[in-house]
Design an enzyme around this catalytic site. Sequence first.
Site, PDB file in Angstrom:
ATOM      1  N   LYS A 183       0.994  -1.280  -0.122  1.00  0.00           N
ATOM      2  CA  LYS A 183       0.003   0.172  -0.015  1.00  0.00           C
ATOM      3  C   LYS A 183       1.038   1.290   0.090  1.00  0.00           C
ATOM      4  CE  LYS A 183      -4.513   0.536   0.078  1.00  0.00           C
ATOM      5  NZ  LYS A 183      -5.345  -0.592  -0.640  1.00  0.00           N
TER       6      LYS A 183
HETATM    7  N1  PHE Z   1      -6.917  -0.384  -4.113  1.00  0.00           N
HETATM    8  C1  PHE Z   1      -7.379  -1.565  -4.641  1.00  0.00           C
HETATM    9  C2  PHE Z   1      -7.834  -2.231  -3.352  1.00  0.00           C
HETATM   10  O1  PHE Z   1      -7.780  -1.942  -2.310  1.00  0.00           O
HETATM   11  C3  PHE Z   1      -6.661  -2.296  -5.640  1.00  0.00           C
HETATM   12  C4  PHE Z   1      -5.737  -1.534  -6.588  1.00  0.00           C
HETATM   13  C5  PHE Z   1      -4.490  -1.824  -6.652  1.00  0.00           C
HETATM   14  C6  PHE Z   1      -6.665  -0.959  -7.467  1.00  0.00           C
HETATM   15  C7  PHE Z   1      -3.754  -1.298  -7.671  1.00  0.00           C
HETATM   16  C8  PHE Z   1      -5.809  -0.465  -8.782  1.00  0.00           C
HETATM   17  C9  PHE Z   1      -4.277  -0.782  -8.860  1.00  0.00           C
HETATM   18  O2  PHE Z   1      -8.404  -3.363  -3.591  1.00  0.00           O
END
Ligand code: PHE
Length: 437
Positions: A158
């Site tokens: 993240k």
């Molecule tokens: N942020 C999204 C989630 O929490 C996943 C994601 C990652 C979307 C990378 C786009 C690019 O699931």
Amino acid sequence: MTADSLFDFMRSQRYTSLRIDHDRNEGTFRWSAAREWGEGMDWSTYGQSSDMMASGEWFDDERVLEAIASSGTKPHASAVMDLMTQGRHERLELVLDGGPDIRFLAGIHSTVQGPPAGGIRRHPRTQAEIAVIADILNLGRGMSFKDAAAMIPNGGCKLGVHSSLPFEDRDERFYGFLGYCIDRSDAFTGPDMGFSLQDADRIRQYTHNIVGGTSRTGSGGATGVTAGWGVFLGMEETLKVQGKEGMKGIRVAIQGVGELGAPLVEHLLEAGAQVVAADIAPEAMEARLLPIERRIGRKVTRVHADQILGIDCDILAPCAIGGVIGADTVSTLCCSMIVGGANNQLDARSKQQEIAMAAAVAGRGILFVPDFIVNAGGVIQGKMEHVRAEHFRLEDARAETGRIVPGNVRDILVAAKNLGITPLEAAYRKFEPIVYG
Ligand code: PHE
């Protein structure tokens, strides 16, 4: 400077980056830092100018730890290492722009499966740094498992920005700096809480490692659309495993009608469910609900945000912030199942705490379906957009989500039943060998 901020410590040392590597098998840490640019750095030319990183001064573990000790930051640094030990994280990297104090964090949980994938979030400066680091690390850990469940060849991470910069102050230096930081982290990312699709468009001018912008720039749009579709399919499958066919008359309570919650409401109304919803921003919720209700010709019941977790319903769907199912809320739940789109719904900082919380929920007779299993549609879409670029089609992401999410839900619920464990433990058993190798 305060003793509980690594970023303040970095500023005092004129470090531009600070990196903590953790060998999860040996239990050892290695710190390193660098001074790579000065105050006048112009990030708006990132990607265009080749002489941006002309010089650098590097500091090894011993030098950095010495500086930490003499700055009084040691207890804070130890608290960060404790979090990384508990969650078995691979790396935390902090980067400072050198100008208006933009603080970037990359919590890389695992790269065993490949370069990490995970969204980018913003945390207000009023939030304590340790809470921000804990959140980023936790979410990154969740992403490792989600990416494994999504069957994409990526580890989990993240990314975050610890900043209170108002929207109008986000200039090209801000977006250029984030483009640089995303590339440096080796991740591909997409806008998460605190980042808009328009922000993603702006960052895309500097890096192609961000997806989920508006279609205006050829991007695939909000990944919450496909994530919401996956949560809906996850609910259907959960009911099926219990011998119930269809959504008609099923009462679903939705916490948070945002990028994911709104499409979920739409699928539920269409399928004949009774929907109760709440959001901390009621006007924004109205703006999303009214067109949906008009299109489908059915109504959603609105309740106050404080009431939603305790609503009497079949399925509770947390679709906003994490940590909403905790020691103080578990006794007030009045649902039979929890199947939602939010990340890290159980209030925990490690797998052990999470499993204990899942057991408390199960103890109340409530079936909790792990969030990283049901909300994988977002990263499935993100991965497709990243790989296929202008050939990306939303229908393909939906279809892929339909192939992956319900199958995972069924496997895990059946395994949990057969083994007499919670679905969360079943999910860890299935995906840990993939995540940790
Ligand atoms: N942020 C999204 C989630 O929490 C996943 C994601 C990652 C979307 C990378 C786009 C690019 O699931």
